[in-house]
Motif scaffolding. Structure first.
Motif, PDB file in Angstrom:
ATOM      1  N   GLY A 802      77.950  53.180  44.291  1.00 24.21           N
ATOM      2  CA  GLY A 802      76.598  52.858  43.851  1.00 24.21           C
ATOM      3  C   GLY A 802      76.016  51.660  44.556  1.00 24.21           C
ATOM      4  N   ASN A 803      76.497  51.372  45.760  1.00 21.74           N
ATOM      5  CA  ASN A 803      76.065  50.209  46.535  1.00 21.74           C
ATOM      6  C   ASN A 803      74.882  50.623  47.410  1.00 21.74           C
ATOM      7  N   ARG A 804      73.684  50.617  46.803  1.00 18.13           N
ATOM      8  CA  ARG A 804      72.513  51.159  47.466  1.00 18.13           C
ATOM      9  C   ARG A 804      72.133  50.369  48.729  1.00 18.13           C
ATOM     10  N   GLN A 805      72.199  49.054  48.673  1.00 18.09           N
ATOM     11  CA  GLN A 805      71.799  48.295  49.852  1.00 18.09           C
ATOM     12  C   GLN A 805      72.746  48.544  51.017  1.00 18.09           C
ATOM     13  N   SER A 806      74.033  48.579  50.742  1.00 19.15           N
ATOM     14  CA  SER A 806      74.986  48.827  51.814  1.00 19.15           C
ATOM     15  C   SER A 806      74.892  50.264  52.311  1.00 19.15           C
ATOM     16  N   GLU A 807      74.499  51.179  51.427  1.00 20.43           N
ATOM     17  CA  GLU A 807      74.225  52.551  51.871  1.00 20.43           C
ATOM     18  C   GLU A 807      73.109  52.542  52.911  1.00 20.43           C
ATOM     19  N   ALA A 808      72.056  51.769  52.644  1.00 13.95           N
ATOM     20  CA  ALA A 808      70.961  51.652  53.607  1.00 13.95           C
ATOM     21  C   ALA A 808      71.445  51.046  54.918  1.00 13.95           C
ATOM     22  N   SER A 809      72.318  50.050  54.818  1.00 13.45           N
ATOM     23  CA  SER A 809      72.873  49.429  56.020  1.00 13.45           C
ATOM     24  C   SER A 809      73.656  50.441  56.844  1.00 13.45           C
ATOM     25  N   ALA A 810      74.480  51.243  56.186  1.00 11.06           N
ATOM     26  CA  ALA A 810      75.263  52.251  56.907  1.00 11.06           C
ATOM     27  C   ALA A 810      74.357  53.273  57.576  1.00 11.06           C
ATOM     28  N   LEU A 811      73.270  53.650  56.907  1.00 10.29           N
ATOM     29  CA  LEU A 811      72.326  54.604  57.503  1.00 10.29           C
ATOM     30  C   LEU A 811      71.699  54.020  58.767  1.00 10.29           C
ATOM     31  N   CYS A 812      71.322  52.768  58.695  1.00 11.90           N
ATOM     32  CA  CYS A 812      70.719  52.131  59.872  1.00 11.90           C
ATOM     33  C   CYS A 812      71.746  51.979  61.002  1.00 11.90           C
ATOM     34  N   ASN A 813      72.987  51.674  60.645  1.00  5.93           N
ATOM     35  CA  ASN A 813      74.032  51.588  61.669  1.00  5.93           C
ATOM     36  C   ASN A 813      74.310  52.953  62.285  1.00  5.93           C
ATOM     37  N   LEU A 814      74.286  53.990  61.449  1.00  2.85           N
ATOM     38  CA  LEU A 814      74.478  55.352  61.941  1.00  2.85           C
ATOM     39  C   LEU A 814      73.319  55.738  62.870  1.00  2.85           C
ATOM     40  N   SER A 815      72.130  55.227  62.563  1.00  4.29           N
ATOM     41  CA  SER A 815      70.984  55.466  63.438  1.00  4.29           C
ATOM     42  C   SER A 815      71.263  54.967  64.848  1.00  4.29           C
ATOM     43  N   ARG A 816      71.919  53.824  64.953  1.00  3.76           N
ATOM     44  CA  ARG A 816      72.257  53.278  66.273  1.00  3.76           C
ATOM     45  C   ARG A 816      73.196  54.200  67.026  1.00  3.76           C
ATOM     46  N   VAL A 817      74.158  54.787  66.323  1.00  5.55           N
ATOM     47  CA  VAL A 817      75.096  55.712  66.975  1.00  5.55           C
ATOM     48  C   VAL A 817      74.346  56.933  67.495  1.00  5.55           C
ATOM     49  N   HIS A 818      73.490  57.500  66.665  1.00  5.44           N
ATOM     50  CA  HIS A 818      72.709  58.667  67.099  1.00  5.44           C
ATOM     51  C   HIS A 818      71.834  58.307  68.292  1.00  5.44           C
TER      52      HIS A 818
END
Length: 979
Positions: A802-818
């Motif tokens: 339920g760590n919503r902010q860190s979920e957002a962080s992971a999404l943004c980091n995944l964006s960098r990989v893509h």
């Protein structure tokens, strides 16, 4: 509307330094067609003088006026008079011509005239040596420009005036940049000078200023490359050589002419060479009741006087703690101020403590106080020491280096030039400090000691009990600090006699082992003061001495003592009155280093171990709970605060981010000291949590090194205790700070350990954050498959927690990989998903990271305007949050966007700002990347030689790091093969 002059009507005002406009107060007036505005400009720029009809016709149409030119002029004048309405009298008809004049006794309100006035006042201020005022006035003058002067106006007069006004503006900008260099802001001036030389490539004065700014910023090779570029350009375009002053500057740079070194900022005049100076006045106040030491005062005074016009004078005062070294040194320094008119520097080097001040840090503070901006202060002890000596060259400055540990600590801080002097105090005799005049300061003579005691207590009380008074100063070992404390206690208690005090001093044999004077010791004096304390005072004195921080706030002290702040403040102020405690600033307190040792000794003897541990535990709880509130405000939706070890003592709460961040950064040293200190089994995990809660300190630049050192220290304790939970969390903190500094291999090892240990102990924080960190690291190392796997793992863990902010962080980091694997559309979608979560949570600080990630994707998608918008918004947030690392990275990304948009001048500006912001943080790899981008921008604006210098430096860094980017830079340095 009354304007304060008795004129109720709103005034007319006009502008020509941009579009020609007219206002009445804040109401714009119709200035008419371009030809009508050209007529208005011709009248405004005549300073109220009459222009004949023929002159106006010539101004508007030159040699080929239309048939009805004269009638047209009259029509334009009539229309404008009508637009002026009640101020129609401002347009005067005279002798068949026209003029515009003020309708009252005051001058016409024209932006051009204001700019002239500001420029004239700036010249006067500069001549008087007030460079700061001169720069402010020039700023005001230049702020009056609003784009191209006389914009859109036809006619030969407008064209001639437009050229003149543009030249005038450029001249003012040159003067402003000259002032920047005189004020020591050379690093900041580089970016603007780079842009101006690109816009005006043949203007040699700008090139000269750029060379000087680069040289003073430690970029000698780039400075010389500017000359090479200029010489080639002038030869190609005009067939001429550079002017004499430019060629001379090149030769002076080649021989490292010391006269080119950066002067300090202007503040109070100029030195003998005409350079601007600031005069630091850092000496502590001398004591009003200074007594005795006449021979030493004379000896030191004579020694310091020899510094004037001769080699540097160095005097070192040595003696035990409490013997009065600092008091004597400060007194002598004040008396010698006339010999050092350019200022006095002061620093407490903390040599008696466990963590003496680092010379590199002291030099940074000295250079700042001498007017050198942060961006111009180099990293490294040798570089700072060299700049310090260069800054003091030709000046007469006294440096008081108090409480030095040894000669090695002092050597880099010595001025090194004639006319300057250093006065040093230390407990260690500095026989290895070459050329120093050594003075061993012994205890006071009995007569001096009695005189000091009498001045504090009062002649009436001492004269009636002279023998008892001699017994008191004798019991104090004739040490000035001991005498002062004893006398202060007696002075504060009017019911005591001197004999009572003498009897209390009879048991003098206990002492601090390292501070001796015969068979008496300073400790006996401290015991005198301690013995006079009320029980609550004594408890506070003991417990507060346990904290390792340099000082302590009122709120933190209340936590240690388990009291409310009102009672705590009353208690601490009473300790200040006894001289056993010092008030460092309102609401902050500290011990003298000797008294702290004594307080800890008292705690060990008089305070049960359980109570000592409880006091430190409350302090740790207070810092952790307060840091958690800062963390919540900065990272809403982050679950770290829910996974912390339980705390029992509350902390502070904050109404807004600004106040919270102020507390965090002002308490940095105390927070990190507490984390390092609380390394026992009962507090280890809470100390690890404190490091995680304060990880913003690792991004600020100023505290990054101390943060990492605290992590390393605490990790060793956790490993020694076999606490895997604490180890996992500290490894997580280390992975983060080492990733920021570019040490990816070390960071990955930490993240790997954190992930394995976190899974082993089922810690939801470490087991989710560690794969996120490993994903960031793997992507930076171009291991894209690993990066995506780790980030998917982290994303799942964050969602399950339920760590919503860190979920957002992971999404943004995944964006960098893509993005790095060519999936631009999905990269944009992932970043937008992260931003949506940040916005939903109200996570302003982390929203900036999301904007940063989205901007990278927009850049790759060629949506450059949108990328610039995202980065500009993110930059404002990072600056507001004091995140210097991210500020620097955002400037770097803006430079990349500018290059893609074919805006090389803006790119060079942003790349320069990135290099300045990332100085000392971010790691060598990021510096090399910024240099590469700067080189591309410089190459595009024709600065080929300087571009090569940037690329050569970048290549050296990449090759040293074994980075694949070296091939890219090598290709830039390799000339293309022409078939």
């Amino acid at each position: 509307m009354d304007d304060g002059t008795g004129q109720g009507q709103e005034r007319l005002r006009f502008t020509v330094l941009g579009p020609v406009r007219a206002w009445r107060g804040e109401t714009a007036l119709a200035a008419g067609s371009p030809q009508q505005r050209a007529l208005l400009a011709a009248l405004l720029l005549r300073g109220g003088r009459n222009a004949t009809a023929a002159e106006l016709v010539d101004a508007l149409w030159g040699d080929e006026p239309p048939h009805a030119a004269l009638a047209a002029v009259r029509t334009y004048a009539s229309r404008f008079r009508k637009a002026l309405g009640p101020d129609a009298d401002a347009l005067v008809s005279e002798s068949g011509g026209y003029a515009i004049r003020s309708t009252d006794s005051r001058p016409l309100d024209l932006d051009h005239d204001h700019a002239e006035q500001y420029a004239a006042e700036a010249e006067k201020a500069r001549t008087a040596g007030d460079l700061g005022r001169a720069r402010e006035l020039l700023d005001r003058a230049l702020d009056l420009w609003d784009g191209e002067p006389l914009a859109g106006l036809p006619g030969p007069y407008a064209e001639t005036q437009r050229t003149r006004l543009n030249e005038w503006r450029l001249s003012l900008m040159e003067t402003l940049l000259e002032l920047d260099l005189e004020l020591g802001s050379h690093a900041e001036a580089v970016s603007e000078l780079t842009a101006l030389t690109a816009a005006h490539p043949l203007r040699e004065r700008l090139r000269e200023l750029l060379m000087l700014a680069l040289y003073r910023s430690g970029r000698q090779a780039e400075a010389l490359a500017v000359y090479t570029d200029t010489r080639k350009l002038l030869d190609d375009e005009l067939g001429v050589d550079p002017c004499a002053s430019l060629s001379e500057l090149q030769q002076r740079i080649l021989r490292a002419d010391s006269d080119l070194d950066a002067p300090p900022v202007a503040g109070e005049g100029r030195d003998a060479s005409g350079r601007a100076t600031v005069r630091p006045q850092q000496l502590p106040a001398t004591v009003a009741d200074f007594t005795g030491r006449a021979a030493f005062v004379a000896e030191l005074g004579d020694q310091l006087a020899t510094a004037e016009g001769s080699v540097m004078a160095v005097s070192a005062l040595t003696g035990i703690g409490g013997v009065g070294k600092t008091t004597l040194a400060v007194h002598v320094a004040h008396a010698a101020r006339e010999h050092f008119p350019d200022g006095q520097l002061y620093v407490d080097l903390q040599g008696a403590g466990h963590t003496p001040s680092e010379p590199e840090a002291v030099l940074g503070a000295f250079l700042r106080s001498l007017g050198i901006p942060d961006s111009s202060i180099p990293d490294g002890l040798a570089e700072r020491s060299a700049l310090y000596r260069s800054t003091l060259a030709g000046r007469r400055i006294l440096a008081l280096l108090d409480n030095a540990r040894d000669a090695a600590q002092v050597r880099p801080l010595l001025p090194g030039t004639e006319g300057c002097a250093a006065l040093i105090t230390s407990r260690a005799r500095m026989i290895d400090l070459a050329g120093a005049h050594l003075i061993d300061l012994d205890v006071m003579s009995p007569e001096e000691a009695l005189a000091l005691f009498t001045r504090i207590v009062g002649e009436e009380r001492v004269n009636s009990e002279r023998q008892a008074a001699m017994a008191v100063v004798g019991a104090c070992g004739f040490l000035p600090l001991a005498i002062r404390i004893a006398a202060s206690r007696l002075a504060a208690r009017r019911t005591w006699t001197v004999s009572i005090l003498a009897r209390k001093l009879a048991d003098e044999r206990r002492r601090l082992d390292e501070l001796r004077a015969g068979d008496l010791a300073v400790k006996a004096t401290f015991e005198l003061g301690y013995g006079q304390l009320e029980p609550q005072q004594a408890r506070a004195f003991r417990l507060l001495g346990l904290a390792d921080g340099p000082d302590i706030s009122l709120a933190a002290a209340a936590a240690m003592l388990d009291l409310d702040t009102d009672d705590t403040e009353e208690l601490l102020e009473s300790l200040v009155d006894t001289s056993l405690f010092e008030s460092a600033a309102p609401g902050r307190y500290r011990y003298h280093d000797l008294v702290r040792l004594y307080a800890r000794d008292c705690a060990e003897h008089d305070e049960p171990a359980a109570e000592r541990e409880a006091a430190l535990s409350r302090l740790l709880d207070f810092y952790s709970a307060t840091a958690a509130d800062v963390y919540r405000l900065e990272r809403p939706g982050d679950r770290l605060v829910d996974h912390m070890e339980a705390t029992t003592f509350p902390g502070l709460t904050f109404a807004d981010r600004t106040t919270a961040l102020e507390w965090l950064f002002s308490e940095a040293a105390c927070l990190l000291a507490c984390a390092r200190q609380c390394c026992g089994p009962a507090s280890l995990r809470r100390a690890a949590d404190l490091l995680l809660l304060t990880k913003d300190l690792s991004e600020s630049g100023a505290d990054a090194l101390q943060y990492e050192q605290s992590c390393v220290s605490l990790l060793a304790a956790a490993e020694g205790a076999g606490d895997q939970h604490a180890q996992a969390r500290i490894h997580t903190a280390l992975a983060y700070v080492r990733t920021l500094s570019g040490r990816l291999t070390d960071a990955d090892e930490n993240a790997k350990s954190a992930m394995l240990l976190g899974l082993a102990v089922e810690d939801p924080f470490s087991s989710s954050y560690a794969p996120n960190d490993r994903g960031i690291i793997a992507n930076a190392q171009r291991r894209h498959d690993d990066a995506e796997a780790y980030l998917r793992q982290a994303l799942t863990a964050f969602q399950e927690d339920g760590n919503r902010q860190s979920e957002a962080s992971a999404l943004c980091n995944l964006s960098r990989v893509h993005l790095d694997t060519g999936r631009v559309d999905s990269a944009i979608q992932l970043a937008e998903q992260g931003i949506a979560i940040y916005r939903e949570l109200g996570a302003k600080r982390r929203l900036a990271n999301g904007m940063y990630a989205l901007a990278l994707a927009y850049t790759q998608a060629k949506r450059l305007n949108e990328a610039t918008g995202q980065l500009t918004a993110a930059l404002a947030i990072f600056q507001d949050s004091r995140q210097r690392f991210w500020e620097g990275m955002t400037y770097y990304r803006l430079a990349e966007v500018d290059l893609a948009a074919d805006k090389p001048t803006a790119a060079a500006n942003h790349a320069e700002q990135a290099l300045a912001a990332l100085r000392g943080i971010g790691g060598e790899s990021r510096r090399a990347s910024a240099l590469t981008t700067l080189g591309r921008a410089l190459s595009d604006i024709g600065h080929a030689g300087r571009a090569r210098v940037c690329w050569q430096e970048a290549l050296a860094i990449f090759e040293r790091l074994g980075s694949p980017e070296s091939a890219v830079v090598q290709a830039l340095l390799t000339p293309p093969v022409i078939a």
